[in-house]
Design an enzyme around this catalytic site. Sequence first.
Site, PDB file in Angstrom:
ATOM      1  N   CYS A 134       0.983  -0.996  -0.022  1.00 26.72           N
ATOM      2  CA  CYS A 134       0.045  -0.073  -0.177  1.00 26.72           C
ATOM      3  C   CYS A 134       0.991   1.145  -0.183  1.00 26.72           C
ATOM      4  O   CYS A 134       1.471   1.408   1.036  1.00 26.72           O
ATOM      5  CB  CYS A 134      -0.806   0.085   1.208  1.00 26.72           C
ATOM      6  SG  CYS A 134      -2.066   1.548   1.457  1.00 26.72           S
ATOM      7  N   CYS A 150      -0.435   4.098   2.638  1.00 27.32           N
ATOM      8  CA  CYS A 150      -0.381   4.089   3.878  1.00 27.32           C
ATOM      9  C   CYS A 150      -0.312   2.490   4.500  1.00 27.32           C
ATOM     10  O   CYS A 150       0.937   2.018   4.408  1.00 27.32           O
ATOM     11  CB  CYS A 150      -1.721   4.401   4.694  1.00 27.32           C
ATOM     12  SG  CYS A 150      -3.366   4.083   3.679  1.00 27.32           S
ATOM     13  N   SER A 151      -1.213   2.027   4.785  1.00 32.01           N
ATOM     14  CA  SER A 151      -1.047   0.337   5.171  1.00 32.01           C
ATOM     15  C   SER A 151      -2.247  -0.471   4.857  1.00 32.01           C
ATOM     16  O   SER A 151      -2.529  -1.422   5.689  1.00 32.01           O
ATOM     17  CB  SER A 151      -0.886   0.420   6.876  1.00 32.01           C
ATOM     18  OG  SER A 151      -1.871   1.106   7.250  1.00 32.01           O
ATOM     19  N   CYS A 152      -2.987  -0.164   3.978  1.00 30.88           N
ATOM     20  CA  CYS A 152      -4.212  -0.885   3.515  1.00 30.88           C
ATOM     21  C   CYS A 152      -3.796  -2.227   3.536  1.00 30.88           C
ATOM     22  O   CYS A 152      -3.024  -2.693   2.721  1.00 30.88           O
ATOM     23  CB  CYS A 152      -4.984  -0.526   2.180  1.00 30.88           C
ATOM     24  SG  CYS A 152      -5.543   1.058   2.640  1.00 30.88           S
TER      25      CYS A 152
HETATM   26 FE    FE Z   1      -3.404   2.127   3.179  1.00 28.81          FE
END
Ligand code: FE
Length: 208
Positions: A114, A117-119
């Site tokens: 991602c 961010c951190s999906c």
């Molecule tokens: Fe994300």
Amino acid sequence: MTIPGDEMFNYSANRELESSAKVKALEALLIEKGVISSSSVDKILDYFETKMGPFNGAKLVAKAWKDAEFKSLLLKDCNAACEKLDMPTGMSGAEGEIMRVAENTSSVHNLIICTLCSCYPWPTLGLPPYWFKDPTFRARSAREPRVVLSEFGLDLNPEVEIRVWDSSGQIRWWVLPEQPSGTEHMTEEELASLITPESMMGVSKVVL
Ligand code: FE
């Protein structure tokens, strides 16, 4: 056109500790303000350790390896495939509203990231490790995935195509790894025990 300099990818060497300190401070503040209780975070972590985690993804992969019809459904509609198996309720919630699966073959290797961010597909892979959220990993995986994979110990043949899938708040990707040879006789349970979260992120292969 502006070409970003290396300074764009310079992050503090202590970023993991700094992030951890920020999270602790934020949690303390939220508890103090009465927004969450002291057990809220523990409850959520427990949920993602015992109900929603990589054991769900491993079960789906093992089933797909044994059942071609299930595999095509998993690749076409992951959420529908989840409904076919005895999975915890809420698989299509909790960050898994739309999950997509990319299949590794002898000629194509998939990597999930991602960049924003951190999906991450929490229902099938659990909570992401720190390095998945790290700005350097996110930037370099998009720019030079073959080098990054090599640093993970995964040296792919130059002729293997690497596809990088960027998850978002809407669609979360994960990988159907290749079944290692010599495992054809194994049961789904035995196969599932071989499947690691890293193999479903695309930073490693499943090995016997
Ligand atoms: Fe994300």
